[in-house]
Design an enzyme around this catalytic site. Sequence first.
Site, PDB file in Angstrom:
ATOM      1  N   GLU A   8      -4.521  -8.187  -0.904  1.00 43.45           N
ATOM      2  CA  GLU A   8      -5.574  -8.213   0.183  1.00 43.45           C
ATOM      3  C   GLU A   8      -6.502  -7.066   0.554  1.00 43.45           C
ATOM      4  O   GLU A   8      -7.142  -6.229   0.351  1.00 43.45           O
ATOM      5  CB  GLU A   8      -4.125  -7.181   1.232  1.00 43.45           C
ATOM      6  CG  GLU A   8      -4.645  -7.128   3.061  1.00 43.45           C
ATOM      7  CD  GLU A   8      -3.931  -5.657   3.620  1.00 43.45           C
ATOM      8  OE1 GLU A   8      -2.684  -6.198   3.424  1.00 43.45           O
ATOM      9  OE2 GLU A   8      -4.200  -5.110   3.723  1.00 43.45           O
ATOM     10  N   GLU A  44       0.880  -1.029  -0.037  1.00 51.46           N
ATOM     11  CA  GLU A  44      -0.090   0.450  -0.257  1.00 51.46           C
ATOM     12  C   GLU A  44       0.839   1.379  -0.183  1.00 51.46           C
ATOM     13  O   GLU A  44       0.541   2.432   1.165  1.00 51.46           O
ATOM     14  CB  GLU A  44      -1.473  -0.397   1.027  1.00 51.46           C
ATOM     15  CG  GLU A  44      -1.328  -0.947   1.522  1.00 51.46           C
ATOM     16  CD  GLU A  44      -3.279  -1.216   2.411  1.00 51.46           C
ATOM     17  OE1 GLU A  44      -4.009  -1.871   2.536  1.00 51.46           O
ATOM     18  OE2 GLU A  44      -2.770  -0.895   3.023  1.00 51.46           O
TER      19      GLU A  44
END
Length: 436
Positions: free
Chosen positions: A276, A187
């Site tokens: 995820e 991320e």
Amino acid sequence: MTQSRNEPVNGEQRSPSRRAVLATMGALPILTTATSVAGASKAVAATPAATVVIDAAARRQTIRGFGGMSHSAWIGDLTTAQRDTAFGAGDGRLGFSLLRIPVPEDRSAWSRDVATARRATELGATVIASPWNPPSSMVETFVRGSQTNARRLRYDMYGAYARHLNDFTTFLRNNGVNLYGISVQNEPDYAQDWTWWTPTEMVRFLRENAGSIGTRVIAPESFQYLKNMSDPILNDPAALANVDVIGAHLYGTPFANFPYPLFKQKGAGKELWMTEVYYPNSTDSADLWPQALDVGEHIHRAMVDAEFQAYIWWYIRRSYGPLREDGRISKRGACMAHFARFVRPGSVRVEATAKPASDVYVSAYRSGDSTVVVAVNKGASAVSQQFSLANGRASSVSSWLTDASRNVASLGTAGVSNGTFTAMLPARSVVTLVTA
């Protein structure tokens, strides 16, 4: 409705807000041949639906698997029994075939997740890894908006960072785990608590340094599948040449943003993974029913709308995860198992009528001569669902059910007549059908 996301705080997690999407026990599914659909309808009052046509010749993406994350530094490792429940493929198991682990910035912590990774590998699972931060010696701080101590990788350390990722890959290999792939950064666009990367920086690293990494490279793992992170990679031939898997997370991503036309246009030879998520939130119990059915729809959308090849949950063992804290399979986990146990790595999704009735979601997969169908009925009424196999043969079909009272319960086998069969989909249930 809000969706929260967990980041580490003193070994536990805190939850900044993120957007989420949505969320009686049904009767036993009844499998019949086409000649006795009426009998099935009499057994359970049901809503008729359009026939699901499954075209075995209309091949879509190859499935790499379904799985979850183990992060022992933050929540403790899985136990021996929990590893077997997560990665075993038989009755009472989740059937996970993918494991994601972290890449610790400190080399002394590299062994933390080896035991789980090794056992997952022994059970046939594929392992990938993602870093949250480079080693501190490679990082500089900068001002990013109101964040005065934001972190980024120093440009003069790009080569050293590639060696760091390579060394971790080698360490795991020497300890019995061959990584399928390693990410550049978890991320990079949601990094208040870890390391930021701009799209330009990601492309530069991929162009100049990722080619030296000795396993598949995954990027960019945007927290919300934001295309401004992955479009530059797809549009840069040199960067794209050094990435193998376009990875994405789906926190609060609207279903309308699941398709990715640019990947279809320019991603030939690359893979598309969802690496995820938790869904629909991290606050409710994973056993809340029928909310857990949202997981079934979410996986369906990830496979059909987004055409991802992999679907990886966040923590494997958590109150909101596929395994409860006591190691038992939750309702959310049962919904995942309807895909993970039966749609095995190497299966190919094939075209099927995706929404034959209101609140019914159907996807189909081929492995050899067998077809696997996963049907999610989120509606309050049972559905009498007919299936027709085109360009494929079958003589029998077996079924498994999850509803309010059962988890992936085997319901037996019925015959198939001229490529057609009917299954009763109870209200608020998931049914997996496997032909032979």
